[in-house]
Scaffold this motif. Structure first.
Motif, PDB file in Angstrom:
ATOM      1  N   PHE A 121      68.721   9.507  68.908  1.00 45.40           N
ATOM      2  CA  PHE A 121      68.797   9.395  67.450  1.00 45.40           C
ATOM      3  C   PHE A 121      70.115   9.979  66.935  1.00 45.40           C
ATOM      4  O   PHE A 121      70.855   9.330  66.184  1.00 45.40           O
ATOM      5  N   TYR A 168      68.138  17.093  55.805  1.00 43.16           N
ATOM      6  CA  TYR A 168      66.791  16.758  56.239  1.00 43.16           C
ATOM      7  C   TYR A 168      66.744  16.333  57.709  1.00 43.16           C
ATOM      8  O   TYR A 168      65.719  15.888  58.196  1.00 43.16           O
ATOM      9  N   THR A 169      67.874  16.485  58.399  1.00 46.47           N
ATOM     10  CA  THR A 169      67.917  16.113  59.811  1.00 46.47           C
ATOM     11  C   THR A 169      66.874  16.869  60.611  1.00 46.47           C
ATOM     12  O   THR A 169      66.205  16.308  61.473  1.00 46.47           O
ATOM     13  N   VAL A 187      73.291   8.015  65.204  1.00 43.76           N
ATOM     14  CA  VAL A 187      73.732   8.247  63.828  1.00 43.76           C
ATOM     15  C   VAL A 187      75.170   8.766  63.774  1.00 43.76           C
ATOM     16  O   VAL A 187      75.981   8.314  62.968  1.00 43.76           O
ATOM     17  N   ILE A 225      62.223  17.810  64.329  1.00 48.09           N
ATOM     18  CA  ILE A 225      60.962  18.522  64.569  1.00 48.09           C
ATOM     19  C   ILE A 225      59.791  17.543  64.564  1.00 48.09           C
ATOM     20  O   ILE A 225      58.869  17.655  65.382  1.00 48.09           O
ATOM     21  N   TYR A 228      71.286   8.821  53.794  1.00 51.86           N
ATOM     22  CA  TYR A 228      72.160   8.118  54.742  1.00 51.86           C
ATOM     23  C   TYR A 228      72.649   6.806  54.135  1.00 51.86           C
ATOM     24  O   TYR A 228      73.833   6.471  54.227  1.00 51.86           O
ATOM     25  N   THR A 239      79.537  13.983  57.993  1.00 56.05           N
ATOM     26  CA  THR A 239      78.907  13.539  56.745  1.00 56.05           C
ATOM     27  C   THR A 239      77.775  12.573  57.014  1.00 56.05           C
ATOM     28  O   THR A 239      77.054  12.185  56.105  1.00 56.05           O
ATOM     29  N   GLN A 240      77.613  12.163  58.276  1.00 57.92           N
ATOM     30  CA  GLN A 240      76.566  11.195  58.600  1.00 57.92           C
ATOM     31  C   GLN A 240      75.179  11.840  58.566  1.00 57.92           C
ATOM     32  O   GLN A 240      74.184  11.150  58.496  1.00 57.92           O
ATOM     33  N   LEU A 241      75.123  13.167  58.665  1.00 60.67           N
ATOM     34  CA  LEU A 241      73.825  13.861  58.676  1.00 60.67           C
ATOM     35  C   LEU A 241      73.659  14.623  57.377  1.00 60.67           C
ATOM     36  O   LEU A 241      74.623  14.892  56.670  1.00 60.67           O
ATOM     37  N   ASN A 242      72.419  14.975  57.055  1.00 58.42           N
ATOM     38  CA  ASN A 242      72.183  15.796  55.863  1.00 58.42           C
ATOM     39  C   ASN A 242      71.110  16.840  56.132  1.00 58.42           C
ATOM     40  O   ASN A 242      70.630  16.972  57.257  1.00 58.42           O
ATOM     41  N   PHE A 269      55.478  15.428  58.001  1.00 60.55           N
ATOM     42  CA  PHE A 269      56.756  15.998  58.415  1.00 60.55           C
ATOM     43  C   PHE A 269      57.752  14.891  58.737  1.00 60.55           C
ATOM     44  O   PHE A 269      58.870  14.854  58.208  1.00 60.55           O
ATOM     45  N   LEU A 270      57.334  13.968  59.593  1.00 66.33           N
ATOM     46  CA  LEU A 270      58.239  12.921  60.069  1.00 66.33           C
ATOM     47  C   LEU A 270      58.588  11.966  58.928  1.00 66.33           C
ATOM     48  O   LEU A 270      59.750  11.582  58.762  1.00 66.33           O
ATOM     49  N   TYR A 311      64.016  17.916  59.824  1.00 66.27           N
ATOM     50  CA  TYR A 311      62.657  17.378  59.666  1.00 66.27           C
ATOM     51  C   TYR A 311      62.401  16.294  60.716  1.00 66.27           C
ATOM     52  O   TYR A 311      61.356  16.244  61.329  1.00 66.27           O
ATOM     53  N   ILE A 312      63.406  15.406  60.880  1.00 63.52           N
ATOM     54  CA  ILE A 312      63.215  14.301  61.822  1.00 63.52           C
ATOM     55  C   ILE A 312      63.112  14.843  63.239  1.00 63.52           C
ATOM     56  O   ILE A 312      62.223  14.469  64.001  1.00 63.52           O
ATOM     57  N   PHE A 366      66.104  11.696  54.788  1.00 66.96           N
ATOM     58  CA  PHE A 366      67.320  11.529  55.582  1.00 66.96           C
ATOM     59  C   PHE A 366      67.875  10.124  55.396  1.00 66.96           C
ATOM     60  O   PHE A 366      69.050   9.937  55.092  1.00 66.96           O
TER      61      PHE A 366
END
Lengths: 332, 509
Positions: free
Chosen positions: B68, B358-359, B72, B364, A119, B353-356, A107-108, B361-362, A115
């Motif tokens: 985090f 898949y944020t 970002v 969680i 980015y 726009t700095q996040l997407n 997951f991580l 996922y990180i 991400f």
């Protein structure tokens, strides 16, 4: 003929990625650690390798060819190794459950990889040339471009050095595991940690080191995918995650033997590309659902093999006896 | 503790993890190697302590998440919180999406609980969900338009249930009969299921690029809104599943067997339990409920079939079930939290726009790692080794000379904390016992009554059908030497045995 050669070459390159993942996971599993975080570690390595190469190309005034190769290599290995280290610290030191920790790592890792990749791209303004181009060129450099050895050269000599490095790595791993004291200790830790402990082997250190190096090798696979296979461009598709699970399947398919992983990975990749190249090679048109049935084959075959190994009870084909079981000395 | 650290040679336990710390001293003389810290297992972990540790872990996880996001995006903490909440609960639509995520995650986690409690590592929830979805959508695609609403929903539920159950039954059978490794087996089954679904989708879509919605005009087989909420029916089913599983795991014979097989297979064997049967039955139930989730996805949420159905919930649920220690109430809380971050991440992503995508996922992933890691501090305690405690005592003695008030203050604070935690814990344990006792009584009473009623009902039916045999049996008892009666009795030996048991009950009545 040309399309068959294309089929062959793309299988080799794609199979190399799977092979790195499988070799890393074999090393990890041989120490009794069932790390289900392979996709996460592959993603971490892919992101770190890409980011390293890309940022170096972008920031350095004049690029050094040696560093162009070394930085992605170290970053890719380091990214995966960090994942493996996190996993082993959680399972060995903090005594967390192996399956759960592995899935959380997936997951991580997938999160950080995807991400971070986007980015980095967003930082470069999503421009189409946001690729680590010079690095990719170096990684794809091959002899065949200079000697023109015909079909043979195209089939066997037209790859970057990481393809051959994977085969060498598999052989080295085989020798270390089978012929050295360290390998014997490692296998003992995976088979019966209590016995190994009684023999004076530092079980925890073996587990941590094996998981970390294994994670690093998985990370190299991700780096190869992005830099060599993807020609230095970051892709946000889920293909890397699928590759990670294919690597887990390959570990079982190869019966935990690095040498089997060599041909197994090429076979898996060959099947993966079957539906793309088969029609052009033979002229037979496949139905639209055929690719999916063919992609099911590696998993289905692996499943059948799991059952068959249990029927035959051959000792050399069994998984490490303590696979997935945590070892706490005081809980014996 | 102090006594223990003074005589480490006599210590009955030594730490596995401490060996890592010990390696620092390898360079020194080998015989004098002393671990800096020792790890000792706690005998019984108290509720208060566990709660405190877990809350700390969640607090740290939140801090890391905020740092985090702050790093970002550059937003301050308040803005981040606001955006997260806005993303999850701003409109009715987003609340519904959050509810839906929570409930789906919850049902899968609850479904996995019995298998995990039995130490059967069912990693294949994803595949079971997809197989349930596949069969349910087959019903929807071919038959739903010819059926009534309730009929189609019932048949789809049944097919989802059976498909998921059978998909889980295959590895369970191999594990029970052959002893295969179920972790790897179920993992592989996931990908087979994914490809099967992808295959079916391609067949159905024919020449089109996607299959679109199934039955878009007639809406046959679509779950209708309940209680005014589009996901009402799903929430109702989730509630039923949670209540059922709580009772099943804690208050039934099956639940007890699951616990015994999980904790000690040898005990189960010596107690005469049929371990193979218990494994197969439990995993079937586990997979079947996952299959129902697949049906709910097809019928209640997506109204179509795709191999991406359910996202990665099959894997997330495994971690939820584990961190909740198979307690359904905790599972509700954890899945709510995870769904919150998932939806909240969408909200905050849309603003910059700095996040997407898949944020989440990180976020969680960070939360899960802290939840998994904190279990160590719940179950183990760290005791300083000789060197560390020596240094500590020296330091303390020095401090006592220079600032006695500080030491006394600290000691007083520690005592107060200890007392407070003891009272809270006492309160918790008494409350828990009371609630458990009451609930247990209620449940047991209700269960016993139902079982009694069912037994009586069945008994009456059997009795009516077997009037003749009962008469024969009575004859035999009165005149065992009669040849005809003996013949009849031997011919119907099993039935007469059944009658015997029943007759005794009649007499008792």
């Amino acid at each position: 003929m040309t399309s068959f050669v294309a089929w062959f070459t793309s299988s080799i390159v794609y199979g190399t990625v799977i092979m790195y993942g499988a070799l890393g996971e074999t090393l990890t599993q041989k120490s009794g650690q069932l790390n289900l975080g392979v996709p996460g570690m592959v993603y971490l390595g892919a992101f770190a390798g890409f980011a390293g190469g890309f940022m170096y190309e972008k920031t350095a005034a004049s690029t050094n060819e040696f560093l162009l190769v070394l930085i992605p290599l170290l970053c890719g290995f380091g990214g995966g190794a960090l994942g493996g280290l996190l996993y082993s610290l959680m399972t060995v030191v903090l005594k967390a459950n192996q399956n759960v920790t592995g899935l959380a790592l997936t997951f991580l890792g997938v999160g950080i990889g995807t991400f971070g990749g986007i980015y980095v791209l967003a930082d470069a303004g999503f421009l189409s040339f946001a690729t680590a181009r010079e690095t990719a060129a170096l990684f794809n450099m091959n002899i065949n471009a200079y000697i023109e050895a015909g079909v043979f050269g195209e089939m066997f000599l037209s790859y970057g050095f990481m393809v051959y490095a994977a085969i060498i790595l598999a052989i080295v791993m085989f020798i270390i595991m089978r012929r050295t004291r360290v390998g014997l200790n490692l296998r003992a830790v995976g088979e019966s940690p209590a016995t190994a402990d009684a023999a004076g082997i530092n079980v925890n250190r073996y587990k941590i080191v094996a998981s970390t190096i294994g994670g690093g090798i998985c990370g190299l696979g991700g780096m190869v995918y992005v830099i060599m296979y993807g020609h230095g461009g970051w892709t946000t598709t889920n293909s890397i995650e699928a590759l990670g699970w294919l690597a887990v399947a390959l570990v079982i398919f190869s019966t935990w033997k690095p040498l089997n992983a060599i041909w197994g990975s090429y076979l898996f990749a060959f099947l993966f590309w079957f539906s793309n190249y088969f029609p052009t090679v033979t002229g037979i048109v496949l139905p639209t659902y055929a690719p999916y049935l063919l992609q099911m084959l590696p998993y289905a075959v692996t499943t059948i093999m799991i059952v068959l190994f249990n029927f035959r009870k051959k000792k050399e084909n069994q998984p490490p006896a303590a696979l997935g079981l945590s070892y706490f000395r005081e809980e014996r | 503790m102090r006594k223990f650290s003074k005589t480490p040679q006599e210590a009955p336990v030594s730490a596995g993890a401490a060996a890592v710390a010990a390696d620092v001293n390898v360079g020194a003389k080998k015989q004098k190697r002393q671990p800096l810290f020792r790890v000792i297992k706690r005998g019984t972990s108290s509720i208060c302590h566990g709660l405190f540790i877990r809350l700390c872990a969640i607090g740290f996880a939140l801090l890391v998440i905020l740092l985090f996001l702050n790093g970002v995006t550059g937003y301050d903490f308040n803005t981040i919180w606001e955006l997260l909440f806005k993303g999850a609960f701003d409109t009715e639509f987003s609340v519904n999406m959050w509810l839906n995520s929570t409930v789906m995650l919850l049902i899968i986690s609850v479904a996995l609980a019995p298998a995990f409690k039995m130490k059967f590592w069912n990693i294949g929830a994803q595949g079971q969900v997809l197989m349930g979805a596949l069969l349910a959508s087959v019903v929807m695609w071919y038959f739903a338009e010819d059926m009534s609403y309730s009929g189609s929903v019932f048949v789809m539920l049944l097919f989802g249930f059976l498909a998921g159950g059978l998909w889980a039954f295959i590895p369970a059978f191999c594990k029970a009969k052959l002893g295969t490794n179920e972790t790897l087996f179920t993992l592989m089954m996931n990908y087979i299921a994914i490809q099967l679904v992808a295959c079916t989708v391609r067949i159905w879509q024919g020449g089109n690029t996607s299959i679109g919605l199934i039955n878009p005009n007639s809406e046959a087989g679509w779950l209708a809104p309940l209680f005014g909420n589009p996901y009402g029916a799903i929430i109702l089913i989730a509630a039923i599943v949670v209540v059922f599983m709580t009772i099943y795991l804690n208050r039934t014979k099956h639940g007890f067997e699951i616990t015994v097989v999980g904790d000690s297979p040898n005990t189960a064997k010596y107690a005469g339990m049929n371990t193979a049967k218990i494994i197969m039955r439990t995993v079937f139930i586990s997979g079947a409920i996952c299959g129902v989730v697949g049906m709910l996805y097809v019928s209640g949420v997506e109204h179509t079939l795709a191999e991406t159905l359910g996202g990665s919930y099959g894997f997330t649920a495994i971690i939820v079930a584990w961190t909740a220690k198979f307690n359904p109430v905790v599972m509700v809380l954890v899945s709510m939290g995870i769904a919150f971050f998932e939806r909240g991440a969408v909200g905050i992503r849309n603003t910059t726009t700095q996040l997407n995508d898949y944020t989440s996922y990180i976020l969680i992933g960070i939360l899960l790692f802290f939840l998994i890691g904190c279990e160590f501090f719940v179950n183990y305690k760290i005791v300083p080794g000789e060197k560390v405690s020596e240094a500590y005592h020296k330091f303390r003695a020095k401090l006592e000379q220079k600032a006695p008030w500080l030491v006394q203050g600290c000691a007083w604070c520690a005592a107060a904390l200890h007392k407070a935690s003891a009272t809270v814990e006492k309160f918790f344990t008494t409350a828990e016992n009371k609630v458990k006792g009451m609930a247990g009584k209620l449940c047991r009473g209700a269960l016993d009554k139902t079982v009694e009623a069912v037994e009586q009902c069945a008994f009456r039916i059997v009795l009516r059908g077997d009037k003749y045999k009962t008469v024969v049996y009575e004859k035999e008892e009165h005149a065992p030497s009669s040849p005809t009666a003996a013949e009849d009795a031997s011919a119907d030996a099993p039935e007469s045995a059944v009658c015997e048991g029943e007759k005794e009950e009649v007499r008792n009545d």
